[in-house]
Design a protein around this motif. Structure first.
Motif, PDB file in Angstrom:
ATOM      1  N   TRP A  65       9.888  -9.216  -2.656  1.00  0.00           N
ATOM      2  CA  TRP A  65       9.315  -9.922  -3.797  1.00  0.00           C
ATOM      3  C   TRP A  65       7.838  -9.373  -4.374  1.00  0.00           C
ATOM      4  O   TRP A  65       7.326  -9.724  -5.470  1.00  0.00           O
ATOM      5  N   ILE A  66       7.341  -8.426  -3.457  1.00  0.00           N
ATOM      6  CA  ILE A  66       5.845  -7.854  -3.707  1.00  0.00           C
ATOM      7  C   ILE A  66       6.219  -6.471  -4.616  1.00  0.00           C
ATOM      8  O   ILE A  66       6.890  -5.420  -3.920  1.00  0.00           O
ATOM      9  N   PRO A  67       5.928  -6.360  -5.942  1.00  0.00           N
ATOM     10  CA  PRO A  67       6.242  -5.211  -6.562  1.00  0.00           C
ATOM     11  C   PRO A  67       5.333  -3.969  -5.835  1.00  0.00           C
ATOM     12  O   PRO A  67       4.458  -4.288  -5.563  1.00  0.00           O
ATOM     13  N   LYS A  68       6.136  -2.902  -6.051  1.00  0.00           N
ATOM     14  CA  LYS A  68       5.536  -1.563  -5.458  1.00  0.00           C
ATOM     15  C   LYS A  68       4.809  -0.848  -6.567  1.00  0.00           C
ATOM     16  O   LYS A  68       4.198  -0.005  -6.059  1.00  0.00           O
ATOM     17  N   LYS A  69       4.596  -1.181  -7.609  1.00  0.00           N
ATOM     18  CA  LYS A  69       4.438  -0.508  -8.825  1.00  0.00           C
ATOM     19  C   LYS A  69       2.775  -0.656  -8.836  1.00  0.00           C
ATOM     20  O   LYS A  69       2.104  -1.818  -8.928  1.00  0.00           O
ATOM     21  N   GLU A  70       2.044   0.215  -9.195  1.00  0.00           N
ATOM     22  CA  GLU A  70       0.572   0.081  -9.408  1.00  0.00           C
ATOM     23  C   GLU A  70       0.076  -0.875 -10.443  1.00  0.00           C
ATOM     24  O   GLU A  70       0.959  -0.730 -11.442  1.00  0.00           O
TER      25      GLU A  70
ATOM     26  N   GLY B 226       0.845  -1.309   0.094  1.00  0.00           N
ATOM     27  CA  GLY B 226      -0.015   0.162   0.031  1.00  0.00           C
ATOM     28  C   GLY B 226       0.840   1.247  -0.162  1.00  0.00           C
ATOM     29  O   GLY B 226       2.241   1.199   0.238  1.00  0.00           O
ATOM     30  N   VAL B 227       0.117   2.315   0.033  1.00  0.00           N
ATOM     31  CA  VAL B 227       0.856   3.782  -0.234  1.00  0.00           C
ATOM     32  C   VAL B 227       1.638   4.217   1.193  1.00  0.00           C
ATOM     33  O   VAL B 227       2.582   4.796   1.315  1.00  0.00           O
ATOM     34  N   ASP B 228       0.985   3.325   2.093  1.00  0.00           N
ATOM     35  CA  ASP B 228       1.761   3.498   3.556  1.00  0.00           C
ATOM     36  C   ASP B 228       2.835   2.197   3.642  1.00  0.00           C
ATOM     37  O   ASP B 228       3.343   2.239   4.861  1.00  0.00           O
ATOM     38  N   ASP B 229       3.234   1.648   2.730  1.00  0.00           N
ATOM     39  CA  ASP B 229       4.257   0.494   2.630  1.00  0.00           C
ATOM     40  C   ASP B 229       3.899  -0.563   3.563  1.00  0.00           C
ATOM     41  O   ASP B 229       4.700  -1.389   3.752  1.00  0.00           O
ATOM     42  N   SER B 230       2.658  -0.843   3.790  1.00  0.00           N
ATOM     43  CA  SER B 230       2.214  -2.011   4.571  1.00  0.00           C
ATOM     44  C   SER B 230       1.676  -3.056   3.203  1.00  0.00           C
ATOM     45  O   SER B 230       1.229  -2.500   2.298  1.00  0.00           O
ATOM     46  N   ILE B 231       1.768  -4.342   3.877  1.00  0.00           N
ATOM     47  CA  ILE B 231       1.358  -5.575   2.781  1.00  0.00           C
ATOM     48  C   ILE B 231      -0.328  -5.640   3.182  1.00  0.00           C
ATOM     49  O   ILE B 231      -0.634  -5.656   4.085  1.00  0.00           O
TER      50      ILE B 231
ATOM     51  N   LEU C  49       0.573 -17.899   6.111  1.00  0.00           N
ATOM     52  CA  LEU C  49       0.839 -17.175   4.945  1.00  0.00           C
ATOM     53  C   LEU C  49       1.331 -15.824   5.077  1.00  0.00           C
ATOM     54  O   LEU C  49       1.773 -15.335   4.197  1.00  0.00           O
ATOM     55  N   LYS C  50       0.805 -15.031   5.947  1.00  0.00           N
ATOM     56  CA  LYS C  50       1.038 -13.612   6.349  1.00  0.00           C
ATOM     57  C   LYS C  50       2.551 -13.698   6.578  1.00  0.00           C
ATOM     58  O   LYS C  50       3.141 -12.954   6.341  1.00  0.00           O
ATOM     59  N   GLU C  51       3.035 -14.773   7.586  1.00  0.00           N
ATOM     60  CA  GLU C  51       4.524 -14.699   7.770  1.00  0.00           C
ATOM     61  C   GLU C  51       5.154 -15.121   6.544  1.00  0.00           C
ATOM     62  O   GLU C  51       6.332 -14.598   6.519  1.00  0.00           O
TER      63      GLU C  51
END
Length: 230
Positions: free
Chosen positions: A123-128, A75-80, A113-115
């Protein structure tokens, strides 16, 4: 207790424009095994590696498997963030029951799964428009060529960074109406997320006491589809 063993040689997320759906996998996976005798074993997060399967495993011969498809975002707050993951866990549970695979604690699996996402956060892309695709899967691992409920199973989750499903943007698509092959029919597995083999030979919920099932030579759904598409 969740066991976590991370890689000593982590890979890097490639340029996002090079991503193709389902071809690249993150460094780690979640896995837990089950047996009818002992129940669920200790869950673990470890490096991605081939699964130890007997060549007679039921999943290879009768398609006793079910799976889910989920996505994680930054997210925009850098949270998953996950989108209603409890609904995916609920459907995975229903699909497992339909294939006579073992029940599992949905809250515990979601926690693991969250862990896993925390371990593979890089590995989570940050681009929209980009995300980390998650594939929770349950398979029957019993080495048995006969038809019957599994006595061994495995639940695992692998992840893959992906781009937009429609790279060029949302555009109208064409629909194909197949009048010969029917995915869902009365008494079938249209409500379960299972493999093609599982769709052809679903395990009866009463497989320990087999009973005949009606054969539908033609689906009553086809006339409805034909009227809808005409």
């Amino acid at each position: 207790n969740l066991s976590v063993r991370t890689t000593e040689a982590p890979n890097k997320l490639p340029p996002l424009e090079d991503l193709a759906f389902g071809k690249l996998f993150s460094d780690h996976m979640f896995i837990v095994e089950w047996s009818a005798k002992h129940g669920w074993d200790q869950p673990a997060i470890k490096t991605v590696e081939p699964l130890p399967l007997h060549p007679g495993a039921q999943v290879l011969h009768y398609g006793l498997e079910c799976f889910e498809g989920m996505k994680a975002y930054i997210g925009v707050d850098d949270s998953i963030r996950l989108f209603r993951p409890e609904m995916n866990m609920a459907r995975l549970g229903r699909s497992a029951a339909r294939m006579n695979l073992p029940d599992f604690d949905q809250d515990q699996v979601l926690h693991c799964l969250k862990e896993l996402l925390k371990v593979d956060r890089a590995w989570i892309p940050k681009k929209e428009g980009y995300s980390l695709y998650l594939r929770p899967t349950v398979i029957a691992t019993t080495p048995y060529l006969g038809v019957g409920p599994p006595s061994n199973a495995m639940l695992y989750v692998i992840t893959s960074p992906v781009g937009p499903y429609f790279p060029s943007g949302l555009v109208p698509i064409s629909l194909f109406l197949d009048e010969s092959n029917v995915r869902a029919w009365p008494g079938g597995v249209g409500d379960a997320k299972v493999t093609l083999a599982g769709k052809n030979k679903p395990m009866s919920p009463t497989s320990s006491g087999a009973r005949p099932r009606p054969t539908h030579k033609s689906s009553p759904i086809l006339p409805l589809l034909q009227r809808f598409c005409s």
